[in-house]
Write an enzyme that holds these catalytic residues in place. Structure first.
Site, PDB file in Angstrom:
ATOM      1  N   HIS A 126      23.171 -58.780  30.440  1.00 28.17           N
ATOM      2  CA  HIS A 126      23.009 -58.405  29.028  1.00 28.17           C
ATOM      3  C   HIS A 126      24.270 -57.708  28.509  1.00 28.17           C
ATOM      4  O   HIS A 126      24.801 -58.057  27.460  1.00 28.17           O
ATOM      5  CB  HIS A 126      21.792 -57.486  28.930  1.00 28.17           C
ATOM      6  N   GLU A 127      24.744 -56.717  29.273  1.00 26.21           N
ATOM      7  CA  GLU A 127      25.933 -55.974  28.856  1.00 26.21           C
ATOM      8  C   GLU A 127      27.166 -56.859  28.795  1.00 26.21           C
ATOM      9  O   GLU A 127      27.998 -56.735  27.899  1.00 26.21           O
ATOM     10  CB  GLU A 127      26.183 -54.810  29.820  1.00 26.21           C
TER      11      GLU A 127
ATOM     12  N   HIS B  66      27.906 -58.726  25.633  1.00 26.79           N
ATOM     13  CA  HIS B  66      28.422 -57.949  24.499  1.00 26.79           C
ATOM     14  C   HIS B  66      29.951 -57.915  24.471  1.00 26.79           C
ATOM     15  O   HIS B  66      30.537 -57.669  23.418  1.00 26.79           O
ATOM     16  CB  HIS B  66      27.917 -56.512  24.564  1.00 26.79           C
TER      17      HIS B  66
ATOM     18  N   ASP C 221      22.664 -56.933  19.223  1.00 25.18           N
ATOM     19  CA  ASP C 221      21.303 -56.619  19.663  1.00 25.18           C
ATOM     20  C   ASP C 221      20.363 -56.806  18.485  1.00 25.18           C
ATOM     21  O   ASP C 221      20.113 -55.879  17.725  1.00 25.18           O
ATOM     22  CB  ASP C 221      21.225 -55.188  20.190  1.00 25.18           C
TER      23      ASP C 221
END
Length: 352
Positions: free
Chosen positions: A303-304, A307, A318
């Site tokens: 997920h990170e 970004h 998000d």
């Protein structure tokens, strides 16, 4: 070992959409109005036009007045280019939230907050810009701190003409650090290495599945060739970075920006491709989830990674957390939503 840079607090949660609220014409009881209150300051007015009190999550959302999260989005005229965001994105563990993590808004009640855009955006060039706020805002029942849904919000479009020299004089919320101490050692180092290895495996498998169109309709609302290409390319880039063949991000465990407050799993500063993992990440998450759409270290890392624009540009935003919320996104929104990639990788791994 990998390194990560981006201030981001993650709220791994499944937000149900059973919303027993009366809605306005935009499909939400929330009315958001932006007005200019200075050269680069914007006043945000939020009104509850529904028929019951709202208990809205403020920590890590645009209602957060204590953290340098992205409260508004800024574009050049006509929406041609999005201006870079240089602040913090928060991801929270949803269990154990406190009452002060919420804003109670009674029926008809209005609250105001002011955001200094130049503190977290590059506005030194000045000139005309268009500003707006939109997204999904998690909520709990009035007497609870357990998240049960998320309400969409959409503001008016605010046109402003920025004085670049004045914008340049505004102190930045996040100062880029030329030296970052990566004190991931001992059990934390072992845990990070395992998480990165699992991230690489999950992202690689998900990239192959995306190329074949597997489950894309469920998680990205499309099986078009462009969707297959975008999802698989981003996941391949994540796999390369987690696997060590890329060098886009840097990993940190010592909270250099002091953002590891309660319920925070990890945070990222996108403008620096910097990711920090908080104590909660190590203490509360399993290496790999055993249930569909569950939280774990591997998908938190994935997920990170999405970004970070250094991994794959542009980096994701998000827009929704958890399967219930993410499944409500449009195809274009899902492609820009970090958790959609984490949920997809989990689904491919567990054959959900």
């Amino acid at each position: 070992m990998k390194a990560f840079i981006q201030v981001y607090l993650a709220v791994y949660a499944t937000y149900a959409y059973a919303t027993p609220f009366s809605h306005n014409e935009r499909g939400t009881p929330l009315d958001i109005v932006l007005t200019a209150s200075g050269n680069t300051e914007v006043k945000i007015t939020i009104t509850n036009n529904g028929d019951r009190t709202l208990n809205l999550l403020n920590k890590g959302t645009f209602l957060d007045e204590d953290t340098s999260v992205e409260k508004v989005t800024i574009y050049s005229p006509g929406g041609a280019n999005k201006l870079p965001f240089e602040g913090i994105k928060l991801q929270l563990l949803t269990s154990g939230l406190k009452p002060n993590n919420f804003l109670r808004l009674a029926t008809g009640e209005t609250r105001e907050l002011t955001t200094e855009m130049a503190a977290v955006h590059s506005l030194e060039a000045g000139g005309a810009v268009e500003v707006f706020a939109e997204g999904l805002l998690p909520f709990a029942e009035d007497d609870s701190t357990e998240l049960v849904g998320a309400l969409p919000y959409h503001s008016n479009k605010l046109s402003m003409n920025i004085d670049g020299s004045k914008a340049a004089s505004v102190p930045k919320a996040i100062i880029k650090r030329t030296v970052v101490g990566s004190n991931c050692s001992g059990s934390k180092l072992s845990s990070i290495r395992t998480a990165l290895s699992n991230c690489q495996k999950l992202a690689s498998a998900a990239a192959s599945a995306a190329s074949a169109g597997t489950k894309l309709d469920t998680y990205f609302k499309s099986t078009s060739s462009s969707t297959k290409s975008t999802v698989s390319a981003r996941l391949r880039a994540v796999a390369a970075d987690c696997g060590g063949s890329g060098s886009a991000t840097s990993t940190n465990c010592n909270d250099p920006y002091s953002a590891c407050s309660s319920n925070v799993l990890a945070y990222t500063v996108p403008s620096q491709d910097f990711i920090t993992y908080c104590p909660l990440f190590f203490n509360e998450l399993p290496d790999l989830a055993s249930q569909c759409h569950g939280q774990d270290k591997a998908t938190t890392v994935l997920h990170e990674e999405t970004h970070a624009p250094g991994v794959y540009s542009p980096g994701t935003d998000d827009l929704a957390y958890g399967f219930a919320a993410a499944s409500r996104l449009s195809a274009s929104q899902a492609l820009n939503n970090a958790d959609s990639y984490a949920l997809y990788a989990n689904a491919i791994n567990l054959n959900c």
